[in-house]
Design a protein around this motif. Sequence first.
Motif, PDB file in Angstrom:
ATOM      1  N   ALA A 139       0.920  -0.987   0.035  1.00 40.74           N
ATOM      2  CA  ALA A 139      -0.105  -0.011  -0.114  1.00 40.74           C
ATOM      3  C   ALA A 139       0.867   1.259   0.033  1.00 40.74           C
ATOM      4  O   ALA A 139       1.853   1.482   0.643  1.00 40.74           O
ATOM      5  N   ASP A 140       0.515   2.269  -0.704  1.00 37.60           N
ATOM      6  CA  ASP A 140       1.614   3.411  -1.037  1.00 37.60           C
ATOM      7  C   ASP A 140       1.526   4.254   0.413  1.00 37.60           C
ATOM      8  O   ASP A 140       2.916   4.643   0.599  1.00 37.60           O
ATOM      9  N   GLY A 141       0.456   4.570   0.988  1.00 37.12           N
ATOM     10  CA  GLY A 141       0.546   5.390   2.221  1.00 37.12           C
ATOM     11  C   GLY A 141       0.883   4.601   3.689  1.00 37.12           C
ATOM     12  O   GLY A 141       1.165   3.548   3.725  1.00 37.12           O
ATOM     13  N   LEU A 142       0.726   5.379   4.694  1.00 39.98           N
ATOM     14  CA  LEU A 142       0.902   4.805   5.750  1.00 39.98           C
ATOM     15  C   LEU A 142      -0.090   3.827   6.282  1.00 39.98           C
ATOM     16  O   LEU A 142      -1.108   4.046   6.168  1.00 39.98           O
ATOM     17  N   ALA A 143       0.303   2.664   6.697  1.00 42.33           N
ATOM     18  CA  ALA A 143      -0.499   1.641   7.108  1.00 42.33           C
ATOM     19  C   ALA A 143      -0.176   1.048   8.466  1.00 42.33           C
ATOM     20  O   ALA A 143      -0.315  -0.262   8.387  1.00 42.33           O
ATOM     21  N   ALA A 144       0.504   1.707   9.289  1.00 40.61           N
ATOM     22  CA  ALA A 144       0.756   1.295  10.619  1.00 40.61           C
ATOM     23  C   ALA A 144       1.575   0.122  10.698  1.00 40.61           C
ATOM     24  O   ALA A 144       1.684  -0.964  11.384  1.00 40.61           O
ATOM     25  N   GLY A 145       2.662   0.083   9.467  1.00 40.58           N
ATOM     26  CA  GLY A 145       3.269  -1.189   9.539  1.00 40.58           C
ATOM     27  C   GLY A 145       2.814  -2.464   8.717  1.00 40.58           C
ATOM     28  O   GLY A 145       3.418  -3.502   8.871  1.00 40.58           O
ATOM     29  N   LYS A 146       1.625  -2.469   8.311  1.00 44.36           N
ATOM     30  CA  LYS A 146       0.776  -3.556   7.900  1.00 44.36           C
ATOM     31  C   LYS A 146       0.502  -3.734   6.439  1.00 44.36           C
ATOM     32  O   LYS A 146      -0.253  -4.313   6.120  1.00 44.36           O
ATOM     33  N   GLY A 147       1.077  -2.458   5.825  1.00 43.37           N
ATOM     34  CA  GLY A 147       0.726  -2.432   4.283  1.00 43.37           C
ATOM     35  C   GLY A 147       1.393  -3.143   3.428  1.00 43.37           C
ATOM     36  O   GLY A 147       1.171  -2.807   2.235  1.00 43.37           O
ATOM     37  N   VAL A 148       2.159  -4.053   3.988  1.00 46.29           N
ATOM     38  CA  VAL A 148       3.187  -4.957   2.830  1.00 46.29           C
ATOM     39  C   VAL A 148       2.799  -6.364   2.869  1.00 46.29           C
ATOM     40  O   VAL A 148       2.534  -6.867   4.081  1.00 46.29           O
ATOM     41  N   VAL A 149       2.414  -6.948   1.692  1.00 47.90           N
ATOM     42  CA  VAL A 149       1.897  -8.304   1.523  1.00 47.90           C
ATOM     43  C   VAL A 149       3.078  -9.017   0.723  1.00 47.90           C
ATOM     44  O   VAL A 149       3.124  -8.506  -0.336  1.00 47.90           O
ATOM     45  N   GLY A 167      -9.979  -1.482  -0.153  1.00 49.26           N
ATOM     46  CA  GLY A 167      -9.979  -0.462   1.189  1.00 49.26           C
ATOM     47  C   GLY A 167      -9.596  -1.090   2.194  1.00 49.26           C
ATOM     48  O   GLY A 167      -9.709  -0.622   3.136  1.00 49.26           O
ATOM     49  N   GLN A 168      -8.760  -2.308   2.288  1.00 43.71           N
ATOM     50  CA  GLN A 168      -8.412  -2.698   3.194  1.00 43.71           C
ATOM     51  C   GLN A 168      -7.543  -1.915   4.284  1.00 43.71           C
ATOM     52  O   GLN A 168      -7.483  -1.870   5.533  1.00 43.71           O
ATOM     53  N   PHE A 169      -6.594  -1.086   3.388  1.00 40.99           N
ATOM     54  CA  PHE A 169      -5.936  -0.046   4.310  1.00 40.99           C
ATOM     55  C   PHE A 169      -6.399   1.294   3.974  1.00 40.99           C
ATOM     56  O   PHE A 169      -5.595   2.262   4.183  1.00 40.99           O
ATOM     57  N   GLY A 170      -7.496   1.540   3.885  1.00 43.13           N
ATOM     58  CA  GLY A 170      -8.301   2.769   3.371  1.00 43.13           C
ATOM     59  C   GLY A 170      -7.263   3.598   2.364  1.00 43.13           C
ATOM     60  O   GLY A 170      -7.027   2.866   1.421  1.00 43.13           O
ATOM     61  N   ALA A 171      -7.366   4.887   2.508  1.00 39.66           N
ATOM     62  CA  ALA A 171      -6.779   5.723   1.527  1.00 39.66           C
ATOM     63  C   ALA A 171      -5.275   5.373   1.136  1.00 39.66           C
ATOM     64  O   ALA A 171      -4.836   5.541   0.038  1.00 39.66           O
ATOM     65  N   ALA A 172      -4.499   4.735   2.214  1.00 36.89           N
ATOM     66  CA  ALA A 172      -3.190   4.378   2.126  1.00 36.89           C
ATOM     67  C   ALA A 172      -3.193   3.389   0.844  1.00 36.89           C
ATOM     68  O   ALA A 172      -2.030   3.192   0.326  1.00 36.89           O
ATOM     69  N   GLY A 173      -4.261   2.788   0.540  1.00 35.16           N
ATOM     70  CA  GLY A 173      -4.166   1.547  -0.446  1.00 35.16           C
ATOM     71  C   GLY A 173      -4.736   2.083  -1.817  1.00 35.16           C
ATOM     72  O   GLY A 173      -4.972   1.291  -2.727  1.00 35.16           O
ATOM     73  N   ALA A 174      -4.822   3.326  -1.988  1.00 31.75           N
ATOM     74  CA  ALA A 174      -5.673   4.004  -3.108  1.00 31.75           C
ATOM     75  C   ALA A 174      -4.696   3.549  -4.357  1.00 31.75           C
ATOM     76  O   ALA A 174      -4.860   3.519  -5.553  1.00 31.75           O
ATOM     77  N   GLU A 175      -3.150   3.481  -4.027  1.00 32.16           N
ATOM     78  CA  GLU A 175      -2.093   3.319  -4.929  1.00 32.16           C
ATOM     79  C   GLU A 175      -1.360   2.033  -4.345  1.00 32.16           C
ATOM     80  O   GLU A 175      -1.330   1.930  -3.012  1.00 32.16           O
ATOM     81  N   VAL A 176      -0.901   1.077  -5.157  1.00 31.11           N
ATOM     82  CA  VAL A 176      -0.130   0.104  -4.714  1.00 31.11           C
ATOM     83  C   VAL A 176       1.205  -0.096  -5.433  1.00 31.11           C
ATOM     84  O   VAL A 176       1.207  -0.057  -6.695  1.00 31.11           O
TER      85      VAL A 176
END
Length: 425
Positions: A139-149, A167-176
């Motif tokens: 996930a492009d944006g801040l995701a509390a350290g959880k945005g990497v799969v 929308g799993q990471f909200g706005a942070a995941g609008a870009e991947v």
Amino acid sequence: MGSGGREHALAWKLAQSPSLTRLYAAPGNPGIAEEATCVTLDVSDHAAVTGFCESHDIGLVVIGPEAPLVDGLADSLRAANIPAFGPSKAAAQLEGSKGFTKDLCERANIPTGAYIRTTSLDSATSALGKFSPPYVLKADGLAAGKGVVIAPTLEEAEAALSDMFGGQFGAAGAEVVIEAFLEGEEASFFALTDGTAIMPFGTAQDHKQVGEGDVGPNTGGMGAYSPAPVLTPELQARVIKEIIRPTVDAMRAEGMPYSGVLYAGLMLTKTGPQLIEYNCRFGDPECQVLMTRLQGDLVEIMLACAKGELADAHASFSNVAALTVVMAAKGYPGTPEKGGAIHLGQSEALQSEAMGGGAAKVFHAGTAVSDGQLVANGGRVLNVTAKGSSVTEAQRTAYNAVDAVDFASGFCRRDIGWKEVAREG
Ligand code: AMP
Ligand code: GLY
């Protein structure tokens, strides 16, 4: 500013500074309250923060977490002529946007995995064809350290992309960002910079996964040690030359000078160090082990950094090994049990302000006091931190202290430092 174990370690070190007259923490926690006067401030209300600083004649603000930095708190403070340790909103994009950092790496020729930025599920799914498994999706944006799969198969990658764009990471995941999987051992390198000068500020290794042997879901970090001997002096010189220096120079040249701590997450690959990611703040719990080893006046160092005078400042780190074990509330990194009682007791293993004589220091992360009782109030709750002549010795001291902590609803990994302990034989 902040309330975690990182901020407790910073407060503890700042409080030791001969140049400190008064230390406030907002919001702080029960451990930080032993070092500072805790006050309530809404970090998102920049006028309230600058107003407090003006009325209390604050000479330096240290911003611990990434969210207020990415939100531009350091800019608001500087606009009010209040020295702040931490990057501007523009410079904090190095953590706030993975795509921003990858593009910068490309422009400045910084070694990192090949990547593609995507903004729709369709384009992301078809981009997977340009990569091979395992797939790294961020996930492009801040995701509390959880945005990497990290997805082992194409099917899992497609499912993860669908969750991210769903929308799993909200706005942070609008870009991947999809990037090549890098193979090697991970290590962290820290540097302070005022936009021009660079001061190496230690190395560490974290333990991201919740389970012993590095299995299970990712967390914010279950324990760390410093230094990280895998980052040899030769490799550190390469990291500065090939990664940190070009980053600092490019940010300055592009009108976004970076001021504060630059935390590089690295993969030590066969061909050399590659950048996994940047963070615009100290690592948590890496900060706890760095502060344990830091010699010198942290107030002076951070003030020099904030004022653009880092070239004149000095810092050194003692040769001891430092190791910290995170005690978390059961359920973490899912839903942690709140309110579990903690008794630190009178054990000698825990009676250490200075971490000497084989005793450990307990930094508070998610704790609170309720009816006079110390209780768990978050996922990661305590950081039991020790030093030793080797990682093995620091580990032994830390776990002796862990065993002296009475925290029935807590748990920890019992193998923090295992890679280095194995190497030390
Ligand atoms: P982060 O939350 O960005 O620190 O990423 C979580 C973890 O994912 C990192 O600590 C690495 O273990 C792993 N990771 C991220 N990017 C890559 C990559 N390109 N190749 C291999 N592992 C990666
Ligand atoms: N412990 C990892 C981090 O602070 O990002």
